[in-house]
Design an enzyme around this catalytic site. Structure first.
Site, PDB file in Angstrom:
ATOM      1  N   PHE A  18      19.801  -5.017 -89.997  1.00  0.00           N
ATOM      2  CA  PHE A  18      18.215  -4.461 -90.304  1.00  0.00           C
ATOM      3  C   PHE A  18      18.139  -3.653 -91.641  1.00  0.00           C
ATOM      4  O   PHE A  18      17.148  -3.055 -91.801  1.00  0.00           O
ATOM      5  CB  PHE A  18      17.574  -4.041 -89.328  1.00  0.00           C
ATOM      6  CG  PHE A  18      17.530  -4.665 -87.901  1.00  0.00           C
ATOM      7  CD1 PHE A  18      16.785  -5.821 -87.693  1.00  0.00           C
ATOM      8  CD2 PHE A  18      18.348  -4.364 -86.664  1.00  0.00           C
ATOM      9  CE1 PHE A  18      16.788  -6.893 -87.084  1.00  0.00           C
ATOM     10  CE2 PHE A  18      18.402  -5.311 -85.832  1.00  0.00           C
ATOM     11  CZ  PHE A  18      17.664  -6.487 -85.981  1.00  0.00           C
ATOM     12  N   ASP A 130      29.420  -2.673 -76.232  1.00  0.00           N
ATOM     13  CA  ASP A 130      29.587  -3.486 -77.378  1.00  0.00           C
ATOM     14  C   ASP A 130      30.935  -3.172 -77.990  1.00  0.00           C
ATOM     15  O   ASP A 130      31.056  -3.026 -79.266  1.00  0.00           O
ATOM     16  CB  ASP A 130      28.337  -3.567 -78.156  1.00  0.00           C
ATOM     17  CG  ASP A 130      28.539  -4.861 -79.147  1.00  0.00           C
ATOM     18  OD1 ASP A 130      29.420  -5.613 -79.079  1.00  0.00           O
ATOM     19  OD2 ASP A 130      27.637  -4.662 -80.264  1.00  0.00           O
TER      20      ASP A 130
HETATM   21  P1  ATP Z   1      23.770  -3.028 -86.156  1.00  0.00           P
HETATM   22  O1  ATP Z   1      23.539  -1.318 -85.933  1.00  0.00           O
HETATM   23  O2  ATP Z   1      22.345  -3.526 -86.261  1.00  0.00           O
HETATM   24  O3  ATP Z   1      24.590  -3.422 -85.316  1.00  0.00           O
HETATM   25  P2  ATP Z   1      25.789  -3.460 -88.073  1.00  0.00           P
HETATM   26  O4  ATP Z   1      26.679  -3.050 -86.836  1.00  0.00           O
HETATM   27  O5  ATP Z   1      25.755  -4.661 -88.990  1.00  0.00           O
HETATM   28  O6  ATP Z   1      24.264  -3.222 -87.546  1.00  0.00           O
HETATM   29  P3  ATP Z   1      26.476  -0.998 -88.854  1.00  0.00           P
HETATM   30  O7  ATP Z   1      27.826  -1.133 -88.204  1.00  0.00           O
HETATM   31  O8  ATP Z   1      25.819   0.310 -88.477  1.00  0.00           O
HETATM   32  O9  ATP Z   1      25.892  -2.002 -89.059  1.00  0.00           O
HETATM   33  O10 ATP Z   1      26.934  -0.672 -90.445  1.00  0.00           O
HETATM   34  C1  ATP Z   1      27.542  -1.684 -91.146  1.00  0.00           C
HETATM   35  C2  ATP Z   1      28.691  -1.521 -92.003  1.00  0.00           C
HETATM   36  O11 ATP Z   1      28.655  -0.158 -92.798  1.00  0.00           O
HETATM   37  C3  ATP Z   1      29.733  -0.968 -90.970  1.00  0.00           C
HETATM   38  O12 ATP Z   1      30.492  -2.068 -90.608  1.00  0.00           O
HETATM   39  C4  ATP Z   1      30.724  -0.126 -91.802  1.00  0.00           C
HETATM   40  O13 ATP Z   1      31.560  -0.606 -92.632  1.00  0.00           O
HETATM   41  C5  ATP Z   1      29.572   0.562 -92.621  1.00  0.00           C
HETATM   42  N1  ATP Z   1      29.313   1.984 -91.942  1.00  0.00           N
HETATM   43  C6  ATP Z   1      28.388   1.987 -91.207  1.00  0.00           C
HETATM   44  N2  ATP Z   1      28.233   3.321 -90.781  1.00  0.00           N
HETATM   45  C7  ATP Z   1      29.337   4.012 -91.361  1.00  0.00           C
HETATM   46  C8  ATP Z   1      29.497   5.395 -91.292  1.00  0.00           C
HETATM   47  N3  ATP Z   1      29.170   6.205 -90.527  1.00  0.00           N
HETATM   48  N4  ATP Z   1      30.913   5.862 -92.222  1.00  0.00           N
HETATM   49  C9  ATP Z   1      31.456   4.773 -92.800  1.00  0.00           C
HETATM   50  N5  ATP Z   1      30.986   3.424 -92.828  1.00  0.00           N
HETATM   51  C10 ATP Z   1      29.865   3.154 -92.212  1.00  0.00           C
END
Ligand code: ATP
Ligand code: MG
Length: 272
Positions: A18, A130
């Site tokens: 999102f 998850d």
């Molecule tokens: P959702 O929260 O909707 O499940 P998502 O899993 O696609 O979304 P996130 O995992 O929150 O999204 O973030 C996407 C990517 O950004 C992660 O896979 C990671 O590679 C990077 N990322 C997210 N948060 C961090 C963080 N705190 N530090 C470093 N990298 C991050």
């Protein structure tokens, strides 16, 4: 209250479903963090606002060295911003792809760290639901940081499913649609342990249906290089019956973990 102009925005760290995540620095204190931007319109479309609100409230209160901290959050007209701890070494998933598989020391250390994180969560009545390498980030010293909290309740992270068509971390009771408890997380710890050591998940198959069948039957074989200690631990965790799975507290006391883990936690528990 924080607002977006309090930060200098750096490089993108990744893309979420999102929105996106950016490296950011507070203008006043120069504190480095990860800023996750979520578009309200996208959340509304998916009818996930309530879910998000609940998860934000849960995450804000969790404090553990192996759980990605959420410092705070704020929003403007169109976006929600999550102020997250920055995980400089990125995703465990990418590390695993790079290395093919991990050795006993590295895997046992991760197992101890994730078990500690989950013992803490479960004590707060929070079930992650998850756990998989995509949702595990790495801190400065390579320590594990559990991220993407509780999302799966209404919004399973679809990344793997859409990209690779796999459902490798689903517990048998989840597939059956039975009520589940914190033991679903324990199951995932077992699957994660296997995947770290093997380089692939234990129930991988050509089709989703085949994977489901293998999971239901706990039908797995170990790669030749996997040690007896690891096999013993994985077998004791991956039990079809949720209540018969090795409890988290027993996982961190398992001989294979005690012999191989090099986490700060184990150092503290058994000083040389
Ligand atoms: P959702 O929260 O909707 O499940 P998502 O899993 O696609 O979304 P996130 O995992 O929150 O999204 O973030 C996407 C990517 O950004 C992660 O896979 C990671 O590679 C990077 N990322 C997210 N948060 C961090 C963080 N705190 N530090 C470093 N990298 C991050
Ligand atoms: Mg994610």
């Amino acid at each position: 209250m924080w607002c977006i102009s309090d930060f200098e925005i750096g490089k993108p760290l990744g893309k979420g479903r999102f929105g996106a995540v950016y490296l950011a620095r507070s203008k006043e204190t120069h504190f480095i963090l990860a800023l996750k931007v979520i578009f309200k319109s996208a959340m509304e479309k998916a009818q996930l606002e309530h879910q998000l609100r609940r998860e934000i409230e849960i995450l804000c209160h969790l404090r553990h060295p192996n759980i990605l901290r959420m410092y705070n959050y704020f929003h403007d007209q169109t976006r929600i911003f999550l102020m997250l701890e920055y995980a400089p070494r990125g995703e465990l998933y990418k590390e695993l792809q790079k290395k093919k598989y991990f050795d006993d020391t590295r895997t046992a250390t991760y197992m101890e760290e994730i078990s500690e994180a989950l013992i803490y969560c479960h004590a707060q009545k929070v079930i992650h639901r998850d756990i998989k390498p995509e949702n595990l980030l790495l801190g400065l010293r390579g320590e594990l940081k559990l991220a993407d909290f509780g999302w799966s309740v209404h919004a399973p992270s679809l990344r793997r499913t859409t990209l690779c068509g796999t459902t490798d971390y689903l517990a048998p009771e989840m597939i059956a649609g039975s009520p589940h408890d914190e033991n679903v997380d324990v199951w995932c710890v077992g699957v994660l342990c296997y995947e770290c050591l093997a380089g692939y998940a234990p129930f991988e198959a050509a089709t989703r249906l085949e994977t489901f069948r293998k999971i239901r039957e706990v039908n797995m074989t170990f790669p030749s290089w996997m040690s007896d200690g690891a096999r013993d631990l994985i077998s004791k965790i991956l039990n079809r019956t949720p209540s018969l799975r090795l409890p988290l507290k027993a996982i961190i006391e398992h001989p294979w973990i005690l012999n191989h883990s090099s986490s700060d936690l184990s150092m503290r528990r058994s000083p040389m």
